[in-house]
Design an enzyme around this catalytic site. Structure first.
Site, short mmCIF file in Angstrom:
data_model
loop_
_atom_site.label_atom_id
_atom_site.label_comp_id
_atom_site.label_asym_id
_atom_site.label_seq_id
_atom_site.Cartn_x
_atom_site.Cartn_y
_atom_site.Cartn_z
CD GLU A 15 2.64 -13.03 16.00
OE1 GLU A 15 2.60 -11.85 16.41
OE2 GLU A 15 2.18 -14.00 16.64
CB SER A 60 -7.93 -3.70 3.04
OG SER A 60 -7.72 -2.49 3.70
N GLY A 72 -0.11 5.36 -4.55
CA GLY A 72 -0.78 6.60 -4.96
C GLY A 72 -0.23 7.80 -4.20
NE ARG A 116 -7.60 1.98 -5.61
CZ ARG A 116 -6.38 2.02 -5.12
NH1 ARG A 116 -5.34 2.34 -5.90
NH2 ARG A 116 -6.15 1.75 -3.85
CG ASP A 172 -2.10 0.93 1.09
OD1 ASP A 172 -2.38 1.37 -0.05
OD2 ASP A 172 -2.72 1.24 2.11
N GLY A 173 0.38 2.25 -0.71
CA GLY A 173 1.02 3.57 -0.65
C GLY A 173 1.53 4.10 -1.99
NE ARG A 200 -8.19 0.66 5.46
CZ ARG A 200 -8.13 1.98 5.69
NH1 ARG A 200 -8.41 2.46 6.90
NH2 ARG A 200 -7.79 2.82 4.74
CD GLU A 255 -13.40 -5.17 -1.55
OE1 GLU A 255 -12.18 -5.45 -1.51
OE2 GLU A 255 -14.29 -6.03 -1.34
CG ASN A 256 -7.84 -2.21 -5.43
OD1 ASN A 256 -6.93 -3.01 -5.24
ND2 ASN A 256 -8.08 -1.21 -4.58
C1 IPE Z 1 -1.49 0.09 -3.52
O1 IPE Z 1 -1.28 1.46 -3.52
C2 IPE Z 1 -1.57 -0.50 -4.90
C3 IPE Z 1 -2.87 -1.03 -5.34
C4 IPE Z 1 -3.98 -1.06 -4.64
C5 IPE Z 1 -2.92 -1.58 -6.68
P1 IPE Z 1 -2.49 2.46 -3.49
O2 IPE Z 1 -2.90 2.74 -4.89
O3 IPE Z 1 -3.58 1.96 -2.60
O4 IPE Z 1 -1.82 3.75 -2.88
P2 IPE Z 1 -2.45 4.81 -1.86
O5 IPE Z 1 -3.00 4.06 -0.70
O6 IPE Z 1 -3.50 5.58 -2.61
O7 IPE Z 1 -1.29 5.67 -1.49
MG MG Z 2 -4.14 2.31 -0.65
#
Ligand code: IPE
Ligand code: MG
Length: 230
Positions: free
Chosen positions: A189, A178, A5, A53, A2-3, A176, A49-50
C-alpha cells in the site's frame, strides 16, 4: 525519507542542516514504529543515484551516516532492535563498511524490530544482483534453471528473510518510488504525504498507520472474497 534539502532551504540554511535535522526525525520514527509493533522497518537513506549530488553534499552525508552510526548503535541495541544495511556497500570507505558490519554483528540476535537501512541502494541493482546470485548457483550446479521461481528469486534479494512491505510511506510531496524496493513493493500500500521529512511528527506517522487500516488489500481477489465476516 524525502524533503531534508527543501526544509533547510526554506530556512536559508545549507542542505546538510536539513540532513542533520532529518536524523532526529529518523530516530523518532524508529522509536514510534517499534512502539507501534512494526516488525520490519526499511529506511531509504541513500540511493545509488544520490552519488550524483554535489561532492560537498555527498561528503557531508557520509560524515553524518558515520556519526549517526556511532551515536545510535548503542541505543538501538538497548531497544533490542536488529539492524541490517542493504545496498551495494562496496563503494563506501573501509571504515564505514567496518562500522556497518560491527553494528550488524552486535545487533544480529535482537528480537525486536528489524531495521533495514538502505544505503547505496537501488531496486534495479537489487534485481540484477539477485539474477547474478541465481546464475552463480546454476553455474555451480546447485540449482537448475527450471527450479527458479519467485521464491528462489526473492531469496537472492537483499531483503531475503523479511516479508514484503505492507506499507510504503514517502514524505516530501513527490509521488514516485525512485528506484526503491521494486520487486518487494508489488502489493504494498502506498502512502504519500506532503510533510517534509524533518517536519514529520508522531501524529503524521499515526495518520499513515490509520490510513493503512482503512485500505482493503485484495491481492487480485474480489472485495467480497477478502471481507471479514461480520
Ligand atoms: C532526502 O532529502 C535525504 C536523502 C536523499 C539523503 P533530500 O535531500 O532529497 O531533500 P529534498 O528532496 O532536496 O528536499
Ligand atoms: Mg529529495
Amino acid at each position: 525519507m524525502d524533503g531534508n534539502g527543501r526544509w533547510a532551504k526554506k530556512r536559508l540554511m545549507p542542505r546538510s542542516y536539513g540532513h542533520r535535522k532529518g536524523v532526529e526525525t529518523t530516530r523518532l520514527a524508529v522509536d514510534f514504529f517499534a512502539r507501534a509493533g512494526v516488525q520490519h522497518l526499511t529506511l531509504f537513506a541513500f540511493s545509488s543515484e544520490n552519488w550524483n549530488r554535489p561532492a560537498e553534499e555527498v561528503n557531508s552525508l557520509m560524515d553524518l551516516f558515520m556519526q549517526s552510526l556511532s551515536d545510535y548503535t548503542a541505543e538501538l541495541h538497548e531497544h533490542q532492535i536488529r539492524v541490517r544495511f542493504i545496498g551495494d556497500k562496496s563503494l563506501f570507505s573501509a571504515e564505514f563498511q567496518r562500522r556497518i558490519a560491527a553494528t550488524e554483528e552486535v545487533t544480529r540476535d535482537n528480537p525486536n524490530m528489524t531495521l533495514n537501512i538502505a544505503v547505496n541502494y537501488g531496486g534495479r541493482w537489487d534485481i540484477v544482483n539477485a539474477a547474478r546470485g541465481l546464475l552463480r548457483r546454476v553455474r555451480d550446479a546447485e540449482l537448475r534453471p527450471e527450479e527458479i521461481d519467485e521464491a528462489a528469486f526473492a531469496g537472492e534479494l537483499s531483503l531475503a528473510g523479511s516479508p514484503d512491505p505492507d506499507l510504503f510511506i514517502r514524505t516530501g510531496g513527490e509521488r514516485r518510488i525512485s528506484n526503491f524496493l521494486l520487486w518487494q513493493l508489488a502489493y504494498t500500500e502506498f502512502y504519500f504525504c506532503d510533510v517534509l521529512w524533518p517536519d514529520l511528527s508522531e501524529s503524521d506517522m499515526r495518520e499513515a498507520l490509520t490510513e493503512y487500516t482503512r485500505r482493503q488489500r485484495r491481492f487480485g481477489k474480489t472485495g467480497e472474497q477478502v471481507e471479514l465476516p461480520e
